[in-house]
Design a protein around this motif. Structure first.
Motif, PDB file in Angstrom:
ATOM      1  N   HIS A  93     -16.140  53.296  -8.057  1.00  0.00           N
ATOM      2  CA  HIS A  93     -15.778  52.066  -8.248  1.00  0.00           C
ATOM      3  C   HIS A  93     -14.251  51.815  -8.878  1.00  0.00           C
ATOM      4  N   LEU A  94     -13.811  53.044  -9.585  1.00  0.00           N
ATOM      5  CA  LEU A  94     -12.276  52.672 -10.285  1.00  0.00           C
ATOM      6  C   LEU A  94     -11.235  53.502  -9.622  1.00  0.00           C
ATOM      7  N   ALA A  95     -11.592  54.293  -8.478  1.00  0.00           N
ATOM      8  CA  ALA A  95     -10.172  54.909  -7.673  1.00  0.00           C
ATOM      9  C   ALA A  95      -9.387  53.934  -7.413  1.00  0.00           C
ATOM     10  N   GLY A  96      -7.997  54.281  -7.697  1.00  0.00           N
ATOM     11  CA  GLY A  96      -6.944  53.539  -7.210  1.00  0.00           C
ATOM     12  C   GLY A  96      -6.636  52.168  -8.221  1.00  0.00           C
ATOM     13  N   LYS A  97      -7.460  52.072  -9.472  1.00  0.00           N
ATOM     14  CA  LYS A  97      -7.250  51.084 -10.082  1.00  0.00           C
ATOM     15  C   LYS A  97      -6.853  51.756 -11.649  1.00  0.00           C
ATOM     16  N   VAL A  98      -6.600  50.603 -12.554  1.00  0.00           N
ATOM     17  CA  VAL A  98      -6.106  50.987 -13.841  1.00  0.00           C
ATOM     18  C   VAL A  98      -7.359  50.816 -14.643  1.00  0.00           C
ATOM     19  N   LEU A  99      -7.977  51.846 -15.444  1.00  0.00           N
ATOM     20  CA  LEU A  99      -8.967  51.571 -16.691  1.00  0.00           C
ATOM     21  C   LEU A  99      -8.374  51.567 -17.888  1.00  0.00           C
ATOM     22  N   VAL A 100      -8.508  50.488 -18.568  1.00  0.00           N
ATOM     23  CA  VAL A 100      -8.080  50.192 -19.810  1.00  0.00           C
ATOM     24  C   VAL A 100      -9.283  50.692 -20.896  1.00  0.00           C
ATOM     25  N   ASP A 101      -9.053  51.774 -21.334  1.00  0.00           N
ATOM     26  CA  ASP A 101     -10.274  52.316 -22.222  1.00  0.00           C
ATOM     27  C   ASP A 101     -10.164  51.894 -23.826  1.00  0.00           C
ATOM     28  N   VAL A 102     -10.951  51.199 -24.222  1.00  0.00           N
ATOM     29  CA  VAL A 102     -10.910  50.760 -25.691  1.00  0.00           C
ATOM     30  C   VAL A 102     -11.840  51.436 -26.577  1.00  0.00           C
ATOM     31  N   THR A 103     -12.664  52.573 -25.895  1.00  0.00           N
ATOM     32  CA  THR A 103     -13.616  53.319 -26.616  1.00  0.00           C
ATOM     33  C   THR A 103     -12.985  53.933 -27.883  1.00  0.00           C
ATOM     34  N   THR A 134      -7.324  57.335 -10.714  1.00  0.00           N
ATOM     35  CA  THR A 134      -7.499  56.351 -11.524  1.00  0.00           C
ATOM     36  C   THR A 134      -6.388  56.351 -12.824  1.00  0.00           C
ATOM     37  N   GLN A 135      -5.888  55.526 -13.209  1.00  0.00           N
ATOM     38  CA  GLN A 135      -4.674  55.633 -14.344  1.00  0.00           C
ATOM     39  C   GLN A 135      -5.531  55.089 -15.573  1.00  0.00           C
ATOM     40  N   VAL A 136      -5.845  55.816 -16.428  1.00  0.00           N
ATOM     41  CA  VAL A 136      -6.453  55.613 -17.800  1.00  0.00           C
ATOM     42  C   VAL A 136      -5.409  55.115 -18.931  1.00  0.00           C
ATOM     43  N   VAL A 137      -5.533  53.971 -19.321  1.00  0.00           N
ATOM     44  CA  VAL A 137      -4.574  53.650 -20.284  1.00  0.00           C
ATOM     45  C   VAL A 137      -5.439  53.059 -21.584  1.00  0.00           C
ATOM     46  N   ALA A 138      -5.089  53.845 -22.803  1.00  0.00           N
ATOM     47  CA  ALA A 138      -5.866  53.474 -24.131  1.00  0.00           C
ATOM     48  C   ALA A 138      -5.205  52.439 -24.760  1.00  0.00           C
ATOM     49  N   ALA A 139      -6.039  51.314 -25.247  1.00  0.00           N
ATOM     50  CA  ALA A 139      -5.523  50.074 -25.672  1.00  0.00           C
ATOM     51  C   ALA A 139      -6.489  49.488 -26.544  1.00  0.00           C
ATOM     52  N   PHE A 140      -6.139  48.567 -27.582  1.00  0.00           N
ATOM     53  CA  PHE A 140      -7.139  47.528 -28.083  1.00  0.00           C
ATOM     54  C   PHE A 140      -8.118  48.152 -29.158  1.00  0.00           C
ATOM     55  N   GLN A 141      -7.912  49.261 -29.326  1.00  0.00           N
ATOM     56  CA  GLN A 141      -9.098  49.857 -30.066  1.00  0.00           C
ATOM     57  C   GLN A 141      -8.955  49.243 -31.826  1.00  0.00           C
ATOM     58  N   ASN A 142      -7.832  49.012 -32.183  1.00  0.00           N
ATOM     59  CA  ASN A 142      -7.484  48.710 -33.312  1.00  0.00           C
ATOM     60  C   ASN A 142      -7.818  47.088 -33.818  1.00  0.00           C
ATOM     61  N   VAL A 143      -7.819  46.396 -32.779  1.00  0.00           N
ATOM     62  CA  VAL A 143      -8.250  44.910 -32.743  1.00  0.00           C
ATOM     63  C   VAL A 143      -9.478  44.495 -33.361  1.00  0.00           C
ATOM     64  N   ASP A 164       0.679  56.943 -17.198  1.00  0.00           N
ATOM     65  CA  ASP A 164       1.332  56.276 -15.960  1.00  0.00           C
ATOM     66  C   ASP A 164       2.276  55.215 -16.507  1.00  0.00           C
ATOM     67  N   ASP A 165       3.521  55.253 -16.248  1.00  0.00           N
ATOM     68  CA  ASP A 165       4.310  54.064 -16.904  1.00  0.00           C
ATOM     69  C   ASP A 165       4.130  52.703 -16.333  1.00  0.00           C
ATOM     70  N   GLU A 166       3.874  52.739 -15.084  1.00  0.00           N
ATOM     71  CA  GLU A 166       3.418  51.154 -14.611  1.00  0.00           C
ATOM     72  C   GLU A 166       2.254  50.783 -15.210  1.00  0.00           C
ATOM     73  N   ALA A 167       1.195  51.655 -15.294  1.00  0.00           N
ATOM     74  CA  ALA A 167      -0.186  51.156 -15.739  1.00  0.00           C
ATOM     75  C   ALA A 167      -0.080  50.774 -17.314  1.00  0.00           C
ATOM     76  N   ARG A 168       1.026  51.313 -18.062  1.00  0.00           N
ATOM     77  CA  ARG A 168       0.991  51.001 -19.416  1.00  0.00           C
ATOM     78  C   ARG A 168       1.811  49.528 -19.510  1.00  0.00           C
ATOM     79  N   GLN A 169       2.799  49.398 -18.457  1.00  0.00           N
ATOM     80  CA  GLN A 169       3.264  48.280 -18.467  1.00  0.00           C
ATOM     81  C   GLN A 169       2.357  46.924 -18.156  1.00  0.00           C
TER      82      GLN A 169
END
Lengths: 224, 224
Positions: A93-103, A134-143, A164-169
């Motif tokens: 279900h995540l192919a072609g999408k950005v996954l923001v991983d907060v784990t 899928t473009q994985v981006v790590a974020a939000f873990q520290n909030v 991926d630059d665009e995913a990070r943006q």
């Protein structure tokens, strides 16, 4: 604001505290939220509670798979013990999408010691499982979720890593949308620092009797 | 202040920018400094320059081995490429002492990507080489030398990790002595985060055209 209505955000494993906090803030910012859970009933119940608090009807509770399938950008907030199996189950279900991983790869009972997964970080583990579509981006873990579920300003910056630059943006845009200060923190290899910081902050909370320690980037910028 | 005169601090590999910055600040705080270098002549020259700037005579240039042998607490500021060989060479002189490891395991030319050494961190690598009679503490990696060599307040907190409680407290005392805010950041396994943060901060400096990005711990404390 209206553009945000076009972007469906899924919060997968979203009935936990961090997921609820992000759903609340992102819904308040105008995004439609698909709140996913392994138990759709629980997701519906939590969504109804959050909608009531928000005085709007923009969060919808669903099973994780349906939420992942219908979203444009997915945010994953599961305990580390459920990380690998959840990512594997949702891969299609995540192919072609950005996954923001907060784990955060915490290893209870000692949640104040940094644990480095074999892949380098939880985010890299997810990227390995999901493959390059899928473009994985790590974020939000520290909030701290305590901050997110309140309406006060959050005194914690968000470090955003990913291959991926665009995913990070895109993720930096979500961070800004909920009123937080985000920083492009570089490639996904840097996720080990962002994830590990959470264990360090939990330890600081314990040792200094604080509740929701966070970090802020300082430098030759005007003080905030 | 007078107690500080009894504690000889060695800065090993101390003629680089970070070593000079720490020597300058710690000497100003009243500690006698043994500035070590592989080339004693260079150490003497740098010590003389710093003494002139300080208007005092508390920094002495020496070879690394002599500085390590005579000190009570040693601070190591070498490039990562020289880390293993320097620690091995000084092992005999560091037994029974605290070694503050400031080394960041950067892998040039890409100094904005976190590199995790096989031992887990540079500090753990040092601890492995030195064995249990030396207490290795990771600290000061995130403070820009640009800040240390100026006289203005430093807007960067110092995270302090190490396996020994007492050693961590001693290093926190040094941090406070030079006017910085230090935090007990837990066991030496957490050094991967503190060391890796330096690569993240170098990346932020580059991407946001900043000069000396740092971090600050935030939380339910009065804002500073």
């Amino acid at each position: 604001m209206s553009d945000r209505l076009l972007i469906n955000l899924a919060i997968l494993g979203g009935t936990g505290k961090e997921g609820q906090g992000l759903a609340y803030r992102l819904a308040k910012a105008g995004y439609p939220i698909l709140l996913g859970s392994r138990t759709p009933d629980k997701a519906s119940r939590v969504a109804a509670e959050l909608n009531q608090r928000l005085g709007q009807d923009s969060i919808r509770g669903l099973g994780n798979e349906e939420a992942a399938g219908r979203c444009h950008i997915a945010i994953l907030t599961v305990p580390y013990a459920a990380h690998r199996s959840t990512v594997q189950a949702l891969k299609g279900h995540l192919a072609g999408k950005v996954l923001v991983d907060v784990t955060v790869p915490l290893m209870p009972p000692d949640v104040t010691t940094v644990h480095v997964p074999e892949a380098g970080s939880a985010a890299q583990e997810a990227q390995q499982i999901l493959g390059p579509t899928t473009q994985v981006v790590a974020a939000f873990q520290n909030v701290s979720h305590g901050h997110l579920l309140e309406d006060h300003p959050v005194h914690c910056d968000v470090l955003v890593c990913g291959g991926d630059d665009e995913a990070r943006q895109q993720v930096l845009q979500l961070v800004a949308a909920i009123g937080l200060v985000g920083w492009d923190a570089g490639p996904i290899e840097n996720a080990v620092v962002v994830e590990g910081l959470s264990a360090v902050l939990i330890g600081i909370n314990k040792r200094y009797k604080m509740h929701a320690a966070g970090i802020r980037i300082t430098g030759d910028q005007p003080p905030r």
